[in-house]
Design a protein around this motif. Structure first.
Motif, mmCIF file in Angstrom:
data_model
loop_
_atom_site.group_PDB
_atom_site.id
_atom_site.type_symbol
_atom_site.label_atom_id
_atom_site.label_comp_id
_atom_site.label_asym_id
_atom_site.label_seq_id
_atom_site.Cartn_x
_atom_site.Cartn_y
_atom_site.Cartn_z
ATOM 1 N N THR A 68 0.880 -1.199 0.027
ATOM 2 C CA THR A 68 -0.009 -0.028 -0.025
ATOM 3 C C THR A 68 0.862 1.309 -0.063
ATOM 4 O O THR A 68 1.835 1.128 0.681
ATOM 5 C CB THR A 68 -0.901 0.097 1.181
ATOM 6 O OG1 THR A 68 -1.862 -1.133 1.112
ATOM 7 C CG2 THR A 68 -1.877 1.173 1.264
ATOM 8 N N MET A 69 0.455 2.233 -0.614
ATOM 9 C CA MET A 69 1.079 3.575 -0.763
ATOM 10 C C MET A 69 0.281 4.358 -0.285
ATOM 11 O O MET A 69 -0.806 4.517 -0.448
ATOM 12 C CB MET A 69 1.424 3.975 -2.122
ATOM 13 C CG MET A 69 1.940 5.596 -2.256
ATOM 14 S SD MET A 69 3.800 5.856 -1.727
ATOM 15 C CE MET A 69 4.377 4.903 -3.223
ATOM 16 N N TRP A 70 0.795 5.177 1.045
ATOM 17 C CA TRP A 70 -0.103 6.222 1.715
ATOM 18 C C TRP A 70 0.569 7.408 1.568
ATOM 19 O O TRP A 70 1.533 7.841 1.093
ATOM 20 C CB TRP A 70 0.106 5.950 3.157
ATOM 21 C CG TRP A 70 -1.075 4.812 3.899
ATOM 22 C CD1 TRP A 70 -2.378 4.894 4.178
ATOM 23 C CD2 TRP A 70 -0.566 3.597 3.937
ATOM 24 N NE1 TRP A 70 -2.658 3.682 4.612
ATOM 25 C CE2 TRP A 70 -1.523 2.918 4.708
ATOM 26 C CE3 TRP A 70 0.654 2.831 3.930
ATOM 27 C CZ2 TRP A 70 -1.456 1.548 4.808
ATOM 28 C CZ3 TRP A 70 0.962 1.652 4.226
ATOM 29 C CH2 TRP A 70 -0.261 0.884 4.783
ATOM 30 N N VAL A 71 -0.571 8.349 0.938
ATOM 31 C CA VAL A 71 -0.161 9.941 0.617
ATOM 32 C C VAL A 71 -0.929 10.566 1.613
ATOM 33 O O VAL A 71 -2.128 10.894 1.658
ATOM 34 C CB VAL A 71 -0.620 9.929 -0.794
ATOM 35 C CG1 VAL A 71 -0.338 11.467 -1.379
ATOM 36 C CG2 VAL A 71 -0.076 9.024 -1.793
ATOM 37 N N ALA A 72 -0.175 11.647 2.067
ATOM 38 C CA ALA A 72 -0.693 12.706 2.913
ATOM 39 C C ALA A 72 -1.181 13.742 2.326
ATOM 40 O O ALA A 72 -0.705 13.982 0.907
ATOM 41 C CB ALA A 72 0.365 13.135 4.093
ATOM 42 N N ASP A 73 -1.949 14.642 2.843
ATOM 43 C CA ASP A 73 -2.765 15.623 2.153
ATOM 44 C C ASP A 73 -2.734 16.827 2.973
ATOM 45 O O ASP A 73 -3.119 16.836 3.954
ATOM 46 C CB ASP A 73 -4.110 15.325 1.488
ATOM 47 C CG ASP A 73 -4.617 16.232 0.406
ATOM 48 O OD1 ASP A 73 -4.992 17.333 0.874
ATOM 49 O OD2 ASP A 73 -4.765 15.846 -0.588
ATOM 50 N N TRP A 74 -2.190 17.882 2.402
ATOM 51 C CA TRP A 74 -1.958 19.174 3.312
ATOM 52 C C TRP A 74 -3.292 19.741 3.446
ATOM 53 O O TRP A 74 -3.509 20.410 4.575
ATOM 54 C CB TRP A 74 -1.060 20.378 2.198
ATOM 55 C CG TRP A 74 -1.132 21.572 2.966
ATOM 56 C CD1 TRP A 74 -2.012 22.438 2.414
ATOM 57 C CD2 TRP A 74 -0.224 22.081 4.168
ATOM 58 N NE1 TRP A 74 -1.552 23.682 3.414
ATOM 59 C CE2 TRP A 74 -0.603 23.570 4.368
ATOM 60 C CE3 TRP A 74 0.736 21.400 4.749
ATOM 61 C CZ2 TRP A 74 0.246 24.212 5.334
ATOM 62 C CZ3 TRP A 74 1.464 22.175 5.637
ATOM 63 C CH2 TRP A 74 1.121 23.829 5.929
#
Length: 168
Positions: A68-74
């Motif tokens: 899984t790739m987790w991507v944070a979002d500002w």
């Protein structure tokens, strides 16, 4: 987002080299850096080009466990999950309770496989969450402001024993 010339986009680009793979987001590439990367070839088939459609419009940090790739979002207090196998969304693995913890401006993420730490631009700390159920783990938080005056956290990395926090 990758900047090359004047074009910006919300895509995780995969850059492949002979022996390594680099995935980058939110990177400004000046001409000198672009020249250094000229030996790498862009592999569009490995791009995560579904971020905008998912509402992940301000990517600010990434981490993967290989599945899984987790991507944070500002601008959205969540970590978006994507399957590495086909780069599709996996909302069941999102960390979607960041705002309840006050973790509103995530700028970087890193995990040791048991806990996920999320850097927050405003709060002066790294918030800890359990990977198993994505719940808060207050006991594993780091107060980066008290531990060195780092009050503009922008990224996290670790080799397993030391956690590095980028200061903006």
């Amino acid at each position: 987002m990758i900047r090359s010339g004047r074009r910006w986009g919300h895509v995780l680009f995969a850059v492949m080299a002979a022996l390594s793979s680099v995935v980058a987001t939110s990177v400004l590439l000046p001409p000198s850096a672009q020249a250094q990367l000229s030996s790498f070839a862009h592999s569009a088939v490995n791009d995560f080009d579904t971020l905008d459609a998912a509402g992940n419009n301000a990517p600010s940090g990434i981490w993967s466990d290989g599945t899984t790739m987790w991507v944070a979002d500002w601008n959205d207090p969540r970590l978006y999950a994507y399957r590495m196998s086909d780069r599709s969304r996996d909302p069941g693995r999102d960390f979607d309770m960041l705002d309840a913890a006050g973790n509103d401006y995530s700028t970087g993420i890193w995990s040791d496989g048991t806990s996920m730490w999320v850097a927050d631009w405003e709060d002066g700390k790294l918030y800890a969450y359990r990977m198993s159920d994505r719940s808060r783990d207050h006991a594993r938080d780091f107060d980066t402001r008290a531990a060195g005056g780092n009050d503009n956290r922008q990224g996290i990395s670790s080799g397993g024993t030391t956690v590095w926090v980028a200061k903006g």
